[in-house]
Design a protein around this motif. Sequence first.
Motif, PDB file in Angstrom:
ATOM      1  N   ALA A  17       0.824  -1.203   0.000  1.00  0.00           N
ATOM      2  CA  ALA A  17       0.000   0.000   0.000  1.00  0.00           C
ATOM      3  C   ALA A  17       0.859   1.254   0.000  1.00  0.00           C
ATOM      4  O   ALA A  17       0.518   2.271  -0.603  1.00  0.00           O
ATOM      5  CB  ALA A  17      -0.932  -0.010   1.213  1.00  0.00           C
ATOM      6  N   LEU A  18       1.993   1.200   0.671  1.00  0.00           N
ATOM      7  CA  LEU A  18       2.869   2.362   0.770  1.00  0.00           C
ATOM      8  C   LEU A  18       3.940   2.387  -0.316  1.00  0.00           C
ATOM      9  O   LEU A  18       4.760   3.296  -0.362  1.00  0.00           O
ATOM     10  CB  LEU A  18       3.551   2.368   2.155  1.00  0.00           C
ATOM     11  N   GLY A  19       3.936   1.367  -1.183  1.00  0.00           N
ATOM     12  CA  GLY A  19       4.956   1.281  -2.206  1.00  0.00           C
ATOM     13  C   GLY A  19       6.315   0.908  -1.649  1.00  0.00           C
ATOM     14  O   GLY A  19       7.346   1.153  -2.294  1.00  0.00           O
ATOM     15  N   GLN A  20       6.362   0.351  -0.479  1.00  0.00           N
ATOM     16  CA  GLN A  20       7.630  -0.002   0.162  1.00  0.00           C
ATOM     17  C   GLN A  20       8.020  -1.420  -0.250  1.00  0.00           C
ATOM     18  O   GLN A  20       7.827  -2.372   0.473  1.00  0.00           O
ATOM     19  CB  GLN A  20       7.499   0.105   1.680  1.00  0.00           C
ATOM     20  N   ASN A  21       8.551  -1.558  -1.447  1.00  0.00           N
ATOM     21  CA  ASN A  21       8.894  -2.865  -1.956  1.00  0.00           C
ATOM     22  C   ASN A  21      10.396  -3.029  -2.131  1.00  0.00           C
ATOM     23  O   ASN A  21      10.860  -3.773  -2.966  1.00  0.00           O
ATOM     24  CB  ASN A  21       8.172  -3.134  -3.280  1.00  0.00           C
ATOM     25  N   THR A  22      11.163  -2.308  -1.317  1.00  0.00           N
ATOM     26  CA  THR A  22      12.623  -2.403  -1.344  1.00  0.00           C
ATOM     27  C   THR A  22      13.125  -2.991  -0.036  1.00  0.00           C
ATOM     28  O   THR A  22      12.752  -2.526   1.044  1.00  0.00           O
ATOM     29  CB  THR A  22      13.270  -1.025  -1.552  1.00  0.00           C
ATOM     30  N   THR A  23      13.961  -3.992  -0.135  1.00  0.00           N
ATOM     31  CA  THR A  23      14.624  -4.557   1.040  1.00  0.00           C
ATOM     32  C   THR A  23      15.970  -3.871   1.211  1.00  0.00           C
ATOM     33  O   THR A  23      16.801  -3.889   0.296  1.00  0.00           O
ATOM     34  CB  THR A  23      14.835  -6.075   0.863  1.00  0.00           C
ATOM     35  N   THR A  24      16.177  -3.277   2.357  1.00  0.00           N
ATOM     36  CA  THR A  24      17.454  -2.648   2.688  1.00  0.00           C
ATOM     37  C   THR A  24      18.099  -3.464   3.797  1.00  0.00           C
ATOM     38  O   THR A  24      17.579  -3.534   4.909  1.00  0.00           O
ATOM     39  CB  THR A  24      17.260  -1.195   3.150  1.00  0.00           C
ATOM     40  N   PHE A  25      19.220  -4.077   3.496  1.00  0.00           N
ATOM     41  CA  PHE A  25      19.840  -5.016   4.421  1.00  0.00           C
ATOM     42  C   PHE A  25      20.532  -4.294   5.579  1.00  0.00           C
ATOM     43  O   PHE A  25      20.953  -3.140   5.463  1.00  0.00           O
ATOM     44  CB  PHE A  25      20.843  -5.903   3.677  1.00  0.00           C
ATOM     45  N   VAL A  26      20.625  -5.015   6.705  1.00  0.00           N
ATOM     46  CA  VAL A  26      21.283  -4.488   7.908  1.00  0.00           C
ATOM     47  C   VAL A  26      22.415  -5.445   8.261  1.00  0.00           C
ATOM     48  O   VAL A  26      22.306  -6.252   9.190  1.00  0.00           O
ATOM     49  CB  VAL A  26      20.283  -4.371   9.078  1.00  0.00           C
ATOM     50  N   PRO A  27      23.540  -5.394   7.531  1.00  0.00           N
ATOM     51  CA  PRO A  27      24.600  -6.391   7.721  1.00  0.00           C
ATOM     52  C   PRO A  27      25.351  -6.265   9.031  1.00  0.00           C
ATOM     53  O   PRO A  27      26.104  -7.157   9.403  1.00  0.00           O
ATOM     54  CB  PRO A  27      25.533  -6.127   6.532  1.00  0.00           C
ATOM     55  N   SER A  28      25.115  -5.178   9.759  1.00  0.00           N
ATOM     56  CA  SER A  28      25.793  -5.024  11.052  1.00  0.00           C
ATOM     57  C   SER A  28      25.240  -5.974  12.101  1.00  0.00           C
ATOM     58  O   SER A  28      25.855  -6.178  13.155  1.00  0.00           O
ATOM     59  CB  SER A  28      25.659  -3.579  11.541  1.00  0.00           C
ATOM     60  N   THR A  29      24.076  -6.567  11.844  1.00  0.00           N
ATOM     61  CA  THR A  29      23.459  -7.522  12.767  1.00  0.00           C
ATOM     62  C   THR A  29      23.431  -8.899  12.116  1.00  0.00           C
ATOM     63  O   THR A  29      23.031  -9.031  10.965  1.00  0.00           O
ATOM     64  CB  THR A  29      22.015  -7.109  13.111  1.00  0.00           C
ATOM     65  N   ASN A  30      23.870  -9.905  12.869  1.00  0.00           N
ATOM     66  CA  ASN A  30      23.780 -11.266  12.330  1.00  0.00           C
ATOM     67  C   ASN A  30      23.257 -12.206  13.406  1.00  0.00           C
ATOM     68  O   ASN A  30      23.258 -11.874  14.589  1.00  0.00           O
ATOM     69  CB  ASN A  30      25.125 -11.747  11.781  1.00  0.00           C
ATOM     70  N   PHE A  31      22.835 -13.381  12.953  1.00  0.00           N
ATOM     71  CA  PHE A  31      22.220 -14.367  13.856  1.00  0.00           C
ATOM     72  C   PHE A  31      22.977 -15.685  13.853  1.00  0.00           C
ATOM     73  O   PHE A  31      22.388 -16.742  14.025  1.00  0.00           O
ATOM     74  CB  PHE A  31      20.756 -14.556  13.484  1.00  0.00           C
ATOM     75  N   GLY A  32      24.284 -15.605  13.673  1.00  0.00           N
ATOM     76  CA  GLY A  32      25.118 -16.775  13.851  1.00  0.00           C
ATOM     77  C   GLY A  32      25.486 -17.477  12.550  1.00  0.00           C
ATOM     78  O   GLY A  32      25.093 -17.080  11.457  1.00  0.00           O
ATOM     79  N   THR A  33      26.245 -18.533  12.712  1.00  0.00           N
ATOM     80  CA  THR A  33      26.748 -19.310  11.583  1.00  0.00           C
ATOM     81  C   THR A  33      25.800 -20.453  11.271  1.00  0.00           C
ATOM     82  O   THR A  33      25.419 -21.214  12.157  1.00  0.00           O
ATOM     83  CB  THR A  33      28.141 -19.873  11.908  1.00  0.00           C
ATOM     84  N   TRP A  34      25.450 -20.569  10.008  1.00  0.00           N
ATOM     85  CA  TRP A  34      24.508 -21.602   9.583  1.00  0.00           C
ATOM     86  C   TRP A  34      25.189 -22.968   9.620  1.00  0.00           C
ATOM     87  O   TRP A  34      26.277 -23.157   9.095  1.00  0.00           O
ATOM     88  CB  TRP A  34      24.003 -21.302   8.179  1.00  0.00           C
ATOM     89  N   GLU A  35      24.499 -23.951  10.271  1.00  0.00           N
ATOM     90  CA  GLU A  35      25.024 -25.307  10.365  1.00  0.00           C
ATOM     91  C   GLU A  35      24.464 -26.238   9.298  1.00  0.00           C
ATOM     92  O   GLU A  35      25.131 -27.200   8.913  1.00  0.00           O
ATOM     93  CB  GLU A  35      24.748 -25.876  11.759  1.00  0.00           C
ATOM     94  N   GLY A  36      23.240 -25.976   8.841  1.00  0.00           N
ATOM     95  CA  GLY A  36      22.780 -26.783   7.730  1.00  0.00           C
ATOM     96  C   GLY A  36      21.315 -27.152   7.722  1.00  0.00           C
ATOM     97  O   GLY A  36      20.515 -26.699   8.535  1.00  0.00           O
ATOM     98  N   TRP A  37      21.013 -28.041   6.764  1.00  0.00           N
ATOM     99  CA  TRP A  37      19.669 -28.515   6.471  1.00  0.00           C
ATOM    100  C   TRP A  37      19.638 -30.034   6.605  1.00  0.00           C
ATOM    101  O   TRP A  37      20.622 -30.704   6.303  1.00  0.00           O
ATOM    102  CB  TRP A  37      19.276 -28.147   5.043  1.00  0.00           C
ATOM    103  N   GLY A  38      18.497 -30.579   7.014  1.00  0.00           N
ATOM    104  CA  GLY A  38      18.491 -32.021   7.225  1.00  0.00           C
ATOM    105  C   GLY A  38      17.136 -32.673   7.088  1.00  0.00           C
ATOM    106  O   GLY A  38      16.133 -32.053   6.739  1.00  0.00           O
ATOM    107  N   THR A  39      17.127 -33.962   7.404  1.00  0.00           N
ATOM    108  CA  THR A  39      15.906 -34.752   7.455  1.00  0.00           C
ATOM    109  C   THR A  39      16.085 -35.854   8.483  1.00  0.00           C
ATOM    110  O   THR A  39      17.211 -36.257   8.789  1.00  0.00           O
ATOM    111  CB  THR A  39      15.567 -35.378   6.088  1.00  0.00           C
TER     112      THR A  39
END
Length: 482
Positions: A17-39
Amino acid sequence: MRSHTTLLALALAARLALGQNTTTFVPSTNFGTWEGWGTSLAWWAKAFGNQAALADVFFTLNTVTFNGHTLPGLGLNIVRYNAGATSKNVDPDGDSIQLPSTMIPSREMDTFWLNWNNTDPTSTSWTWTVDANQRNMLTLAVARGAIAELFSNSPVWWMTYNLNPAGSTDGSSDNLESWNYDQHAIYLANIAARAKQSWGVTFASVEAFNEPSATYWVGPSGTQEGCHFDVSTMSTVIPLLRTELNSRGLTSTIVSSSDEETYDLATSTFNGLSSTAKSTIARVNVHGYQYGGGRRDTLYSTVHAAGKKIWNSEYGEGDATGAQLASNLILDFVWLHPTAWVYWQVLDVQGWGLIAADNDAVTTGAVAQKYFVLAQFTRHIRPGMTILNSGSAWTVAAYDSSAQKLVIVAVNTAAAQTLAFDLSAFSKPGTSGALVQRWATQIGSSGNQYVAFNDTFLSGSKFSTSFGQNVIMTFEVTGVAL
């Protein structure tokens, strides 16, 4: 309280509705190291564990031909092996297993420990020839680079009060006999030791419970192995498991807990554990069956404050289109911040399985569109990458520092529109004019299935792409520095 899914939909509508269709990244914040995908291997590997082609489909990034389909390998690198609880022998007291008539045969998982006469795994109280197919798929996955977790749906049948590995009589009572707390720990530790000595598998972690606070493990009407545990019982078993692992030289194998069904239950259980049990656990496992509900953020803040990691160690639903999978995966990245994510049954009934299968008839069918939706994540967000703050409720971002590569996965559930991505917050946002590779999958019953495109380019520190409705795309931007 509104669900996260509702909030996500409202946020997307407001942005449009507001035309806000741009993603602006915030690389100064992270959530850790990815360990993987599984089943998890139970139950599909009991039926199909002798098929090496399936190991290539699920545990490599190769292009694989299976059952007439040419598939992009999912590149899963985590495999969960189920310690079974079922055998048909008579115990020393003359008792035998009390399986309900409702038990589905493919969900009866063989136990290695036949009776309590001897804890020595080389004695006749133990057998190591059973469960051949699941063990075979475990070794095939590990040979392809997967790390392994050992988990239990139920203690061995003779350790339970009612001799039924499907659960207690009422579903709400502990079914592990109090005098068998350590036996349960010994069983799991002996499997882990045997795997290292004889199977070529070193389990990275061991989990003693599966949805333990649930009250639906009702033995007389059960269809699978399951067991209720009170939090106080968990607090007793967890340190015992640590001791048994240590006594077998498995000091580097961590104890995870408690595989609760929902995010809210996981928070409650963790808070209720004794201080000793909490200090013993190295990682909190949770299942994703609360879907768009529950407080993922509360679980994350609670566990993060205790210095633990989180895995979403089991997720599944019956939506073959991939819509629910994409929505809940992004909600997990935005709110839960797990370092790994595990799909329950890659082969299962239509809808639940990434590939439709009948584990009892040992037949396979169609490849679901959700297979290709999941590939958008698993083939690009790889172990060792850093999960960044995307600044968006519909976008996931991961960064490969060694390759200076930014991976972006974005989904558009609204009407067709152009979405833009702003990398200006990176110290080096790539090279203007450079190619941004992209892959697209249509969420639904048909359409694009992980199709690659070479038609998107950086313009300064930004790029944009036209998204159709219900489309998920992955982008790889090279030459990016934090």
